[in-house]
Design an enzyme around this catalytic site. Structure first.
Site, PDB file in Angstrom:
ATOM      1  N   TYR A 144       0.857  -1.194   0.000  1.00 32.44           N
ATOM      2  CA  TYR A 144       0.000   0.000   0.000  1.00 32.44           C
ATOM      3  C   TYR A 144       0.889   1.238   0.000  1.00 32.44           C
ATOM      4  O   TYR A 144       1.846   1.315   0.769  1.00 32.44           O
ATOM      5  CB  TYR A 144      -0.891  -0.003   1.245  1.00 32.44           C
ATOM      6  CG  TYR A 144      -1.803   1.198   1.399  1.00 32.44           C
ATOM      7  CD1 TYR A 144      -1.602   2.100   2.455  1.00 32.44           C
ATOM      8  CD2 TYR A 144      -2.843   1.446   0.523  1.00 32.44           C
ATOM      9  CE1 TYR A 144      -2.441   3.207   2.611  1.00 32.44           C
ATOM     10  CE2 TYR A 144      -3.684   2.552   0.673  1.00 32.44           C
ATOM     11  CZ  TYR A 144      -3.469   3.423   1.728  1.00 32.44           C
ATOM     12  OH  TYR A 144      -4.291   4.522   1.877  1.00 32.44           O
ATOM     13  N   ASP A 239       9.306   2.554  -0.463  1.00 35.24           N
ATOM     14  CA  ASP A 239       8.306   3.275   0.330  1.00 35.24           C
ATOM     15  C   ASP A 239       8.575   2.957   1.806  1.00 35.24           C
ATOM     16  O   ASP A 239       8.161   1.913   2.302  1.00 35.24           O
ATOM     17  CB  ASP A 239       6.908   2.822  -0.099  1.00 35.24           C
ATOM     18  CG  ASP A 239       5.833   3.466   0.778  1.00 35.24           C
ATOM     19  OD1 ASP A 239       4.635   3.278   0.471  1.00 35.24           O
ATOM     20  OD2 ASP A 239       6.180   4.140   1.771  1.00 35.24           O
ATOM     21  N   LYS A 267       4.693   9.359   8.724  1.00 39.61           N
ATOM     22  CA  LYS A 267       4.548   8.829  10.076  1.00 39.61           C
ATOM     23  C   LYS A 267       5.603   9.340  11.062  1.00 39.61           C
ATOM     24  O   LYS A 267       5.500  10.460  11.560  1.00 39.61           O
ATOM     25  CB  LYS A 267       4.514   7.300  10.000  1.00 39.61           C
ATOM     26  CG  LYS A 267       3.314   6.767   9.162  1.00 39.61           C
ATOM     27  CD  LYS A 267       3.304   5.280   9.109  1.00 39.61           C
ATOM     28  CE  LYS A 267       2.321   4.762   8.082  1.00 39.61           C
ATOM     29  NZ  LYS A 267       0.925   4.800   8.519  1.00 39.61           N
TER      30      LYS A 267
HETATM   31  P1  KE4 Z   1      -0.735   8.295   4.543  1.00 44.39           P
HETATM   32  O1  KE4 Z   1      -1.250   8.978   3.302  1.00 44.39           O
HETATM   33  O2  KE4 Z   1      -1.836   7.492   5.226  1.00 44.39           O
HETATM   34  O3  KE4 Z   1      -0.004   9.243   5.491  1.00 44.39           O
HETATM   35  O4  KE4 Z   1       0.373   7.248   4.093  1.00 44.39           O
HETATM   36  C1  KE4 Z   1       0.043   6.274   3.119  1.00 44.39           C
HETATM   37  C2  KE4 Z   1       1.005   5.105   3.253  1.00 44.39           C
HETATM   38  C3  KE4 Z   1       2.025   4.989   2.337  1.00 44.39           C
HETATM   39  N1  KE4 Z   1       2.922   3.966   2.417  1.00 44.39           N
HETATM   40  C4  KE4 Z   1       2.831   3.052   3.401  1.00 44.39           C
HETATM   41  C5  KE4 Z   1       3.830   1.932   3.454  1.00 44.39           C
HETATM   42  C6  KE4 Z   1       1.804   3.125   4.374  1.00 44.39           C
HETATM   43  O5  KE4 Z   1       1.710   2.183   5.342  1.00 44.39           O
HETATM   44  C7  KE4 Z   1       0.870   4.179   4.308  1.00 44.39           C
HETATM   45  C8  KE4 Z   1      -0.281   4.318   5.288  1.00 44.39           C
HETATM   46  N2  KE4 Z   1      -0.400   3.265   6.240  1.00 44.39           N
HETATM   47  C9  KE4 Z   1      -1.728   2.991   6.731  1.00 44.39           C
HETATM   48  C10 KE4 Z   1      -1.607   1.895   7.777  1.00 44.39           C
HETATM   49  N3  KE4 Z   1      -1.261   0.655   7.251  1.00 44.39           N
HETATM   50  C11 KE4 Z   1      -2.376   4.208   7.280  1.00 44.39           C
HETATM   51  C12 KE4 Z   1      -3.587   3.931   8.145  1.00 44.39           C
HETATM   52  C13 KE4 Z   1      -4.839   4.495   7.516  1.00 44.39           C
HETATM   53  O6  KE4 Z   1      -5.005   4.357   6.267  1.00 44.39           O
HETATM   54  O7  KE4 Z   1      -5.670   5.034   8.264  1.00 44.39           O
END
Ligand code: KE4
Length: 429
Positions: A144, A239, A267
């Site tokens: 993701y 990523d 994060k």
């Molecule tokens: P954000 O746009 O949510 O800040 O980051 C996206 C993203 C990109 N790359 C990786 C490896 C990530 O894990 C994420 C976001 N992680 C999820 C949890 N697995 C965010 C939680 C959510 O969607 O509320």
């Protein structure tokens, strides 16, 4: 546990917010029940609107590596907020955090701040396309990279055909430029590159998958991708939104000694405030506006509050390397304790861990990619989730997430968690 207030708030929230939440995973759809509404947190503990206390293994999906309301982070934000919350002009703090990250990560010569991991990954592939003049991007099933259109794609009908949208609203035009490979399968991605010769701008992946549970890279996988990208003139994007500054101070790149061409962050670098970033080799990053032709911008990028929080946290991690050894010991204790409970009760499971990212798959298969991760017993997962919640332990509400440990966890927290897990597993009989 009494969830009266959370239930009432959830009912109210659904009238004005889609699904009552501002991010889908919070709705507990994978585990059922009512999402709990958090009122405050401190260290390794969350407190909900009914006054229930939980040991937290989500850490806001990663940022809270040193626990909630870390005193120095809070003070840094309070101090800087007194002088306005945003200027829309460059600040010294942005240089400080950029220098800290570029010094910490060998392959990152320059870095651009954005406001989320999604924005970081979207921007990174745009730069890769601009730099190579190519259109296609390869991602891996189960990885993701945020909700950017190019990532909401699933494998097409044939294993080697172009992707198709995995969400309404993503156009076939977008999907045709995203190709899907199998995580940890070097042959599969190599074949995809050969079928799309000279058309692939970038390969993007989580170096440690954390969005299909926690799945480490197979031996040689990252190195193989590095060689493939070198041979084919493809930009390798790691990523590290989740792994960056978590699995090691230098991230997965330090842990596995593989250097990406571009890397994305989020994060932890914001310590819980909205921050993402992408960075990498000078010759690629100089394609980014205003130096180069690839446009990317953001009103609140490099926001002083977020920079103050992130810089404070990253400095603490840089200046206290023993934190990672402490986290390693705590994570190993928890993972081993939970695995022992499952073994004692003959519950089939496949257990993974990379530093303070922990994965438990309730399956009798070994798990190296999404299809095996998807064999996890989701009903059992949900029962265990609620059994633990009832006992004041807040695990991720989805089998496709990892546990994120913080260094504020105490031995007592870990012992309590293992004991609660033992009670829950025993109660399943
Ligand atoms: P954000 O746009 O949510 O800040 O980051 C996206 C993203 C990109 N790359 C990786 C490896 C990530 O894990 C994420 C976001 N992680 C999820 C949890 N697995 C965010 C939680 C959510 O969607 O509320």
């Amino acid at each position: 546990m009494n969830y009266t207030n959370s239930k009432a708030l959830y009912e109210k929230a659904q009238h004005v917010i889609p699904g009552g939440v501002n991010s889908p995973v919070r709705a507990f759809n994978s585990v059922g029940g009512t999402p709990i509404f958090i009122s405050k947190a401190k260290g390794s503990y969350l407190y909900d609107e009914d006054g229930n206390k939980y040991i937290d293994y989500i850490s806001s999906w990663g940022p809270m590596l040193l626990g909630h309301a870390e005193p120095d982070v809070i003070k840094a934000v309070q101090d800087i907020a007194a002088h306005s919350t945003s200027f829309g002009a460059p600040t010294k703090l942005e240089i400080d955090i950029a220098e800290l990250i570029t010094e910490a990560v060998p392959g990152v010569d320059k870095i651009r701040m954005v406001n989320s991991g999604t924005e970081a990954c979207m921007s990174a592939i745009r730069v890769a396309r601009g730099y190579t003049g190519r259109n296609k991007v390869i991602k891996f099933k189960g990885c993701y990279h945020g909700h950017g259109d190019s990532f909401l794609i699933e494998a097409g009908s044939g294993a080697l055909t172009m992707g198709q949208p995995s969400s309404p609203g993503v156009t076939p035009g977008t999907a045709q430029d995203t190709l899907i490979a199998r995580f940890n399968d070097l042959e599969d991605v190599t074949r995809l590159v050969q079928v799309n010769k000279d058309e692939v701008a970038a390969i993007i992946l989580e170096p440690v998958a954390g969005n299909m549970g926690c799945i480490p890279p197979a031996d040689g996988f990252l190195e193989g991708l590095r060689s493939l990208c070198d041979e084919q003139g493809i930009v390798l994007i790691l990523d590290e939104v989740m792994t960056g500054f978590r699995v090691a101070f230098g991230g997965a790149q330090a842990l596995y000694s593989v250097t990406a061409d571009l890397v994305t962050y989020g994060k932890i670098i914001g310590a819980g405030l909205p921050v993402g970033a992408y960075g990498g080799k000078k010759e690629i990053m100089e394609y980014v506006a205003p130096t180069g032709p690839v446009y990317q911008a953001g009103t609140l990028s490099g926001n002083p509050l977020a920079m103050a929080a992130g810089y404070t946290l990253l400095k603490k991690l840089r200046d206290n390397p023993q934190i990672y050894a402490e986290l390693e010991a705590k994570s190993a204790k928890l993972a081993q304790g939970m695995e022992q409970v499952l073994n004692e009760h003959n519950i089939p499971s496949y257990n993974t861990r990379v530093g303070s990212m922990v994965g438990i798959f309730y399956t009798d298969q070994t798990v190296h990619s999404f299809d095996e991760a998807n064999t996890t017993d989701q009903k059992l997962f949900a029962k265990i989730f609620h059994g633990m919640l009832e006992r004041g332990v807040y695990l991720p509400p989805s089998p496709f997430e990892a546990l994120f440990l913080s260094n504020s966890l105490t031995d007592e927290d870990l012992d309590y968690t293992i004991n609660a897990f033992s009670e829950v597993i025993a109660s399943l009989k």
